[in-house]
Design a protein around this motif. Structure first.
Motif, PDB file in Angstrom:
ATOM      1  N   ARG A  15      25.963  -8.063 -10.451  1.00 40.66           N
ATOM      2  CA  ARG A  15      26.882  -7.320 -11.301  1.00 40.66           C
ATOM      3  C   ARG A  15      28.203  -8.045 -11.500  1.00 40.66           C
ATOM      4  O   ARG A  15      28.910  -7.792 -12.466  1.00 40.66           O
ATOM      5  N   SER A  16      28.537  -8.947 -10.597  1.00 47.84           N
ATOM      6  CA  SER A  16      29.765  -9.730 -10.771  1.00 47.84           C
ATOM      7  C   SER A  16      29.566 -10.882 -11.737  1.00 47.84           C
ATOM      8  O   SER A  16      30.526 -11.574 -12.086  1.00 47.84           O
ATOM      9  N   SER A  17      28.339 -11.095 -12.176  1.00 47.36           N
ATOM     10  CA  SER A  17      28.059 -12.140 -13.167  1.00 47.36           C
ATOM     11  C   SER A  17      26.958 -11.650 -14.102  1.00 47.36           C
ATOM     12  O   SER A  17      25.962 -12.327 -14.327  1.00 47.36           O
ATOM     13  N   ALA A  18      27.178 -10.443 -14.657  1.00 46.96           N
ATOM     14  CA  ALA A  18      26.165  -9.847 -15.526  1.00 46.96           C
ATOM     15  C   ALA A  18      26.106 -10.598 -16.853  1.00 46.96           C
ATOM     16  O   ALA A  18      27.134 -11.004 -17.395  1.00 46.96           O
ATOM     17  N   PRO A  19      24.915 -10.797 -17.406  1.00 48.47           N
ATOM     18  CA  PRO A  19      24.791 -11.487 -18.692  1.00 48.47           C
ATOM     19  C   PRO A  19      25.242 -10.584 -19.836  1.00 48.47           C
ATOM     20  O   PRO A  19      25.391  -9.374 -19.674  1.00 48.47           O
ATOM     21  N   PRO A  62      29.129  -6.808 -21.012  1.00 42.76           N
ATOM     22  CA  PRO A  62      28.094  -7.230 -20.058  1.00 42.76           C
ATOM     23  C   PRO A  62      27.015  -6.157 -19.909  1.00 42.76           C
ATOM     24  O   PRO A  62      27.280  -4.954 -20.017  1.00 42.76           O
ATOM     25  N   GLU A  63      25.791  -6.603 -19.667  1.00 42.13           N
ATOM     26  CA  GLU A  63      24.693  -5.685 -19.424  1.00 42.13           C
ATOM     27  C   GLU A  63      24.901  -4.950 -18.093  1.00 42.13           C
ATOM     28  O   GLU A  63      25.568  -5.454 -17.184  1.00 42.13           O
ATOM     29  N   ARG A  64      24.334  -3.768 -17.997  1.00 49.85           N
ATOM     30  CA  ARG A  64      24.392  -2.999 -16.747  1.00 49.85           C
ATOM     31  C   ARG A  64      23.154  -3.375 -15.929  1.00 49.85           C
ATOM     32  O   ARG A  64      22.057  -2.862 -16.157  1.00 49.85           O
ATOM     33  N   THR A  65      23.329  -4.268 -15.000  1.00 54.53           N
ATOM     34  CA  THR A  65      22.201  -4.887 -14.322  1.00 54.53           C
ATOM     35  C   THR A  65      21.959  -4.303 -12.929  1.00 54.53           C
ATOM     36  O   THR A  65      22.849  -3.725 -12.300  1.00 54.53           O
ATOM     37  N   MET A  66      20.731  -4.505 -12.437  1.00 54.20           N
ATOM     38  CA  MET A  66      20.349  -4.071 -11.101  1.00 54.20           C
ATOM     39  C   MET A  66      21.134  -4.830 -10.034  1.00 54.20           C
ATOM     40  O   MET A  66      21.587  -4.259  -9.037  1.00 54.20           O
ATOM     41  N   GLY A  67      21.260  -6.125 -10.222  1.00 54.64           N
ATOM     42  CA  GLY A  67      21.992  -6.974  -9.286  1.00 54.64           C
ATOM     43  C   GLY A  67      22.842  -7.965 -10.046  1.00 54.64           C
ATOM     44  O   GLY A  67      22.919  -7.934 -11.282  1.00 54.64           O
TER      45      GLY A  67
END
Length: 383
Positions: A205-209, A198-203
């Motif tokens: 995070r429980s469903s990161a693409p 999963p990508e390290r996302t800003m928000g």
């Protein structure tokens, strides 16, 4: 705050009551832990599916709930007010079910009860690393072989990547442009289908693409959804409806931010009175609430057009554009209302602020929505 709603049936009222009950029982208080751990809430999504919330706008004969979009988007709004990742999961899954439900073969449609019931989670693989907004220029290639198709390429920003049970893969089967694209249906675990980390996302995070690498994936001939080279139309039809889902998520998130900010401003005192009593802050809250109401009205208007079978794609673009811009503005203002407390994770407005940004990007960036809308104004053929 519970918003008064005019709904078409008593069943719809009961459905929204059920959604609120599930949001309180299954979602409340859990988002922060899942977000902190970056863990996808698969069992919670499955619970919502078993409650009938993952197939709401699809016919009962296919395993759905037969609800109008006017009702479906209000369900999403309630879910988003408790936990955006859950509402987005419902929206994306609903989008992923569309190709099979609307264009699938008889054998593909046999899976619809499990898809619409949430036992099978879906992913929608359209975007690519170099061509997110320019979907007609995708480069993932499917080549005919003796028994079907061999697919190679990379998909990017795929919600439920690595979590999904089935993947709609939009790939090039013909020449350049929109007319050379087909939709193929592949099961998770198929050899050659490789979800990445999963990508390290800003928000969210429980469903990161995640990216999906397709390295010689084989799809049998009966995995073609709809007509060969007819996939671009399927993709755009699905996205029109998907934009309503994202707009609903934005309205729910923004309403939660308004409610939290108003409650805080009513309790927080400065100079001997609640800060909400100061005109500068009170007017800010008033503008926030008005913007959310306007976004909701635009969303419901577009949803009703869809329910009536009338053209709605431009109105869906307007709703997605306006509602997600409102969510970004309102969550920013909510952080300001809370001051320093809004900048720490003790209050949910910090998370909502980070989450709102992605809604301006997914299902077509807001710049793309403006392009779609402006073209409709100057070219009758684009409407």
């Amino acid at each position: 705050m519970t918003v008064d709603r005019i709904l078409p049936t008593e069943e719809a009222h009961e459905l929204l009551d059920l959604t609120r009950e599930l949001a309180t029982r299954e979602l409340a208080g859990k988002a922060d832990d899942y977000e902190r751990q970056g863990e996808f809430p698969r069992e919670i999504v499955r619970t919502l599916g078993r409650a009938g919330l993952l197939g709401l706008p699809y016919p009962e004969a296919d395993g759905g709930a037969g609800q109008p979009y006017e009702v479906y988007v209000q369900v999403l709004e309630i879910l988003a007010g408790s936990w955006l990742a859950i509402a987005e999961a419902v929206s994306v899954h609903t989008l992923a079910c569309y190709p099979v439900q609307a264009h699938g073969s008889e054998s593909q449609r046999k899976s619809l009860p499990d898809m619409l019931g949430g036992e099978l989670l879906g992913a929608y693989c359209l975007s690519e690393p170099q061509g997110g907004s320019d979907a007609a220029s995708l480069t993932t290639r499917a080549t005919r072989d003796a028994t079907g198709w061999t697919v190679s390429g990379t998909k990017a920003w795929i919600t439920h990547g690595g979590q999904a049970d089935f993947y709609n893969i939009f790939c090039r089967t013909g020449g350049a442009g929109a007319r050379g694209i087909s939709c193929l249906l592949a099961a998770a675990g198929s050899p050659g289908l490789h979800p990445q980390k999963p990508e390290r996302t800003m928000g969210l995070r429980s469903s990161a693409p995640a990216q999906i690498v397709l390295d010689g994936l084989h799809v049998d001939a009966d995995g073609l959804v709809g007509d060969e080279n007819g996939g671009f139309r399927i993709a755009m039809e699905a996205l029109d409806a998907g934009r309503l889902g994202i707009a609903a998520c934005a309205v729910g998130l923004a309403q939660a931010a308004v409610d939290h900010a108003a409650a805080y401003a009513s309790e927080r005192t400065q100079f001997g009175k609640p800060i909400a009593a100061f005109q500068g802050l009170g007017f800010l809250l008033a503008d926030m609430a008005t913007q959310v109401s306007a976004a909701r009205a635009l969303l419901l208007s577009a949803a009703r057009l869809k329910d009536l079978g009338r053209p709605f794609s431009i109105e869906a673009a307007k709703a997605k554009l306006f509602a997600t811009d409102v969510a970004m503005k309102v969550t920013t203002d909510a952080v300001q209302v809370l001051g320093g407390y809004g900048y720490v994770s003790d209050h949910p407005v910090e998370r909502w602020f980070r989450e709102a940004k992605v809604l301006q990007i997914v299902e077509g960036t807001n710049q793309i929505q403006r392009l779609v809308i402006s073209r409709s104004l100057t070219s009758p053929d684009a409407r």
